[in-house]
Write an enzyme that holds these catalytic residues in place. Structure first.
Site, mmCIF file in Angstrom:
data_model
loop_
_atom_site.group_PDB
_atom_site.id
_atom_site.type_symbol
_atom_site.label_atom_id
_atom_site.label_comp_id
_atom_site.label_asym_id
_atom_site.label_seq_id
_atom_site.Cartn_x
_atom_site.Cartn_y
_atom_site.Cartn_z
ATOM 1 C CG ASN A 14 -1.471 1.403 1.411
ATOM 2 O OD1 ASN A 14 -1.670 2.185 0.432
ATOM 3 N ND2 ASN A 14 -2.329 1.535 2.850
ATOM 4 C CD1 TRP A 15 3.373 1.239 -2.826
ATOM 5 C CD2 TRP A 15 3.603 2.187 -4.691
ATOM 6 N NE1 TRP A 15 4.275 0.422 -3.799
ATOM 7 C CE2 TRP A 15 4.308 1.067 -4.847
ATOM 8 C CE3 TRP A 15 3.470 3.249 -5.607
ATOM 9 C CZ2 TRP A 15 4.838 0.783 -6.000
ATOM 10 C CZ3 TRP A 15 4.045 2.625 -7.006
ATOM 11 C CH2 TRP A 15 4.673 1.567 -7.265
ATOM 12 C CE LYS A 16 0.541 3.321 4.839
ATOM 13 N NZ LYS A 16 0.328 3.370 6.535
ATOM 14 C CG HIS A 69 -5.738 1.740 5.196
ATOM 15 N ND1 HIS A 69 -5.249 2.846 6.144
ATOM 16 C CD2 HIS A 69 -4.967 1.024 5.024
ATOM 17 C CE1 HIS A 69 -4.178 2.537 6.551
ATOM 18 N NE2 HIS A 69 -3.774 1.292 5.845
ATOM 19 C CD GLU A 120 -2.769 5.558 6.957
ATOM 20 O OE1 GLU A 120 -2.979 5.590 5.697
ATOM 21 O OE2 GLU A 120 -1.557 4.888 7.356
ATOM 22 C CD GLU A 161 -3.367 -2.685 7.447
ATOM 23 O OE1 GLU A 161 -2.452 -2.917 6.849
ATOM 24 O OE2 GLU A 161 -4.102 -1.858 7.133
ATOM 25 N N GLY A 210 2.304 2.170 10.614
ATOM 26 C CA GLY A 210 3.249 3.371 10.363
ATOM 27 C C GLY A 210 3.940 3.795 11.580
ATOM 28 C CB SER A 264 5.288 -1.597 11.719
ATOM 29 O OG SER A 264 4.776 -0.497 12.047
ATOM 30 N N GLY A 303 2.647 -1.034 4.275
ATOM 31 C CA GLY A 303 2.848 0.250 3.916
ATOM 32 C C GLY A 303 4.282 0.535 3.524
HETATM 33 C C1 PEP Z 1 -0.832 0.061 6.069
HETATM 34 O O1 PEP Z 1 -0.760 1.256 5.738
HETATM 35 O O2 PEP Z 1 -1.466 -0.723 5.555
HETATM 36 C C2 PEP Z 1 0.298 -0.396 6.788
HETATM 37 C C3 PEP Z 1 0.254 -1.587 7.082
HETATM 38 O O3 PEP Z 1 1.371 0.673 6.814
HETATM 39 P P1 PEP Z 1 2.942 0.204 7.569
HETATM 40 O O4 PEP Z 1 3.363 -0.937 6.932
HETATM 41 O O5 PEP Z 1 3.671 1.390 7.262
HETATM 42 O O6 PEP Z 1 2.550 0.341 8.950
#
Ligand code: PEP
Length: 251
Positions: free
Chosen positions: A9-11, A95, A97, A167, A173, A212, A233
């Protein structure tokens, strides 16, 4: 046997130049055949990534879609049918966010799930608890509720063509990762929730862990019996790191 899936997921990251570099890095990767790999760039770059990855076994998905399946008067949104037209095969829904920053609620998440599926996209339903919820001992209840919001509306069989991503919000993040045991406990509970309604769906549905994940912790997480891959992410913005995570899913 469930085929592992690793999705990046490049956000809201990237420019045309940095995306071009990332494509180059991804093209050089040895992607294990037994692992399904996907990346989810910002919509603006989906076409660039699709063209850049042509011939490479890396699918392209989106991070969000509109509530309605078909194109129409909905300023600023992108219809699932348009994502299919662009070449996407899957889309994230719910998601954290979007839930926490943009106020997306279970009802909207469920409509997006249905809209995506009606167009042939595979929805990746993201669920997870906040730190406060975990500390209050409410993790399983919160996750079950987010899942039930979709199961109750669309039926358990909708998950025969969907993916779930657990998640924990506190791990996204932040550099904090759920321990393999903490993650496994929730994954097992999610699978048991499906099992209560359909043994077939429970056996087949892929449940990804996100929060993470890095090359250094991926193998241990992916070694747990109910973890079928990862939603990645930050680490997916580095092709070599992402490649190492994909290889960990194949081991
Ligand atoms: C995500 O945004 O889905 C995610 C898992 O982010 P990260 O790996 O940076 O924690």
């Amino acid at each position: 046997m469930r085929r592992p899936l690793v999705a990046g997921n490049w956000k809201m990251h990237g420019t045309r130049a940095s995306v071009a570099e990332l494509i180059e890095g991804l093209r050089r990767l040895e992607v294990p055949a037994e692992v399904e790999v996907a990346v989810m760039p910002p919509c603006l770059y989906i076409n660039q990534v699709l063209v850049g990855l042509e011939g490479k076994a890396i699918a392209v998905g989106a991070q969000n879609c509109a509530l309605e399946p078909m194109q129409g008067a909905l300023t600023g949104e992108i219809a699932p049918s348009q994502l299919v037209d662009a070449g996407c095969g899957m889309v994230l829904v719910g998601h954290s966010e979007r839930r926490t920053i943009l106020g997306e609620r279970d009802e909207q998440v469920c409509r997006k799930f249905a809209a995506a599926q009606s167009c042939g996209l595979v929805p990746v339903l993201c669920v997870g608890e906040t730190l406060e919820e975990r500390q209050a001992g409410r993790t399983l209840e919160v996750v079950a509720g987010q899942l039930d919001a979709v199961i109750d509306e669309l039926g358990v069989d909708a998950f025969a063509r969907a993916v779930v991503a657990y998640e924990p919000v506190w791990a996204i993040g932040t550099g904090l990762t759920a321990s393999p045991q903490q993650a496994q406990e929730v994954h097992a509970a999610i699978r048991a929730q499906f099992q209560a309604q359909s043994a077939e769906v429970a056996q087949a549905v892929r449940i990804l862990y996100g929060g993470s994940v890095k090359a250094a912790n991926a193998a241990e997480l992916f070694g747990m019996p109910d973890i079928d891959g990862g939603l990645i992410g930050g680490a997916s913005l580095n092709a070599d790191e992402f490649g190492a995570i994909c290889r960990a899913a194949g081991n």
